[in-house]
Design a protein around this motif. Structure first.
Motif, mmCIF file in Angstrom:
data_model
loop_
_atom_site.group_PDB
_atom_site.id
_atom_site.type_symbol
_atom_site.label_atom_id
_atom_site.label_comp_id
_atom_site.label_asym_id
_atom_site.label_seq_id
_atom_site.Cartn_x
_atom_site.Cartn_y
_atom_site.Cartn_z
ATOM 1 N N ARG A 157 -7.821 2.788 1.655
ATOM 2 C CA ARG A 157 -6.990 1.620 1.917
ATOM 3 C C ARG A 157 -7.769 0.399 2.399
ATOM 4 N NH1 ARG A 157 -4.594 3.890 -1.173
ATOM 5 N NH2 ARG A 157 -2.517 4.781 -1.023
ATOM 6 N N ASP A 190 -17.345 -1.630 -7.364
ATOM 7 C CA ASP A 190 -16.200 -2.520 -7.595
ATOM 8 C C ASP A 190 -15.349 -2.045 -8.765
ATOM 9 O OD1 ASP A 190 -16.970 -4.108 -5.473
ATOM 10 O OD2 ASP A 190 -17.930 -5.633 -6.732
ATOM 11 N N ARG A 191 -15.987 -1.557 -9.808
ATOM 12 C CA ARG A 191 -15.272 -1.058 -10.980
ATOM 13 C C ARG A 191 -14.384 0.134 -10.630
ATOM 14 N NH1 ARG A 191 -19.646 -0.181 -14.992
ATOM 15 N NH2 ARG A 191 -19.375 2.002 -14.532
ATOM 16 N N ALA A 192 -14.749 0.874 -9.589
ATOM 17 C CA ALA A 192 -14.005 2.071 -9.175
ATOM 18 C C ALA A 192 -12.897 1.758 -8.166
ATOM 19 C CB ALA A 192 -14.969 3.098 -8.587
ATOM 20 N N ALA A 193 -12.595 0.496 -7.938
ATOM 21 C CA ALA A 193 -11.603 0.126 -6.918
ATOM 22 C C ALA A 193 -10.250 0.780 -7.166
ATOM 23 C CB ALA A 193 -11.454 -1.389 -6.846
ATOM 24 N N ASN A 194 -9.781 0.799 -8.397
ATOM 25 C CA ASN A 194 -8.468 1.389 -8.684
ATOM 26 C C ASN A 194 -8.437 2.884 -8.424
ATOM 27 O OD1 ASN A 194 -7.227 -1.009 -9.336
ATOM 28 N ND2 ASN A 194 -7.657 -0.827 -11.520
ATOM 29 N N ILE A 195 -9.492 3.588 -8.822
ATOM 30 C CA ILE A 195 -9.482 5.041 -8.586
ATOM 31 C C ILE A 195 -9.635 5.339 -7.099
ATOM 32 C CG2 ILE A 195 -10.193 5.663 -10.923
ATOM 33 C CD1 ILE A 195 -12.968 6.312 -9.821
ATOM 34 N N ARG A 196 -10.371 4.492 -6.377
ATOM 35 C CA ARG A 196 -10.482 4.678 -4.929
ATOM 36 C C ARG A 196 -9.125 4.478 -4.267
ATOM 37 N NH1 ARG A 196 -14.354 0.348 -4.544
ATOM 38 N NH2 ARG A 196 -13.586 0.060 -2.436
ATOM 39 N N PHE A 197 -8.395 3.430 -4.665
ATOM 40 C CA PHE A 197 -7.078 3.185 -4.096
ATOM 41 C C PHE A 197 -6.119 4.332 -4.430
ATOM 42 C CE2 PHE A 197 -2.735 1.678 -4.141
ATOM 43 C CZ PHE A 197 -2.633 1.101 -2.891
ATOM 44 N N ASP A 198 -6.105 4.740 -5.691
ATOM 45 C CA ASP A 198 -5.225 5.835 -6.109
ATOM 46 C C ASP A 198 -5.524 7.127 -5.353
ATOM 47 O OD1 ASP A 198 -3.990 4.099 -7.875
ATOM 48 O OD2 ASP A 198 -5.023 4.894 -9.650
#
Length: 96
Positions: free
Chosen positions: A33, A21-29
């Motif tokens: 999707r 969950d903490r990595a959500a932003n890097i996954r999106f970037d």
């Protein structure tokens, strides 16, 4: 759409999920999707991560990056198997 299916065992699901969950932003970037997280019926630490990506190349670049290798180690991931997929067809079944 392009998809990735990852099957892996984790040391502890709750610990893994916090890092995931903490990595959500890097996954999106990186291009992820849509995602689903599933577990084996008989083993809560055997995880399946199914996700939609902007491209297979974006997904491979992300999953093979040194940053993600470190995150996987921190998350207690054991021997992930990555399967890269391209959609041929989809649909919704209805009773006739």
């Amino acid at each position: 759409m392009h998809y990735v299916l990852i099957i892996h065992e984790v040391e502890d699901y709750k610990s893994w999920k916090k890092i995931f969950d903490r990595a959500a932003n890097i996954r999106f970037d990186a291009g992820e999707r849509i995602y689903q997280v599933l577990k084996y019926e008989s083993d809560a630490n055997k995880i399946v991560h199914f996700s939609a990506w902007t491209s297979i190349e974006d997904a491979k670049t992300f999953f093979e990056s040194p940053e993600l290798v470190k995150i996987r180690i921190e998350a207690g991931v054991k021997s992930p198997e990555f399967i890269y997929l391209e959609q041929l067809e989809s649909g919704t079944l209805q009773s006739c």
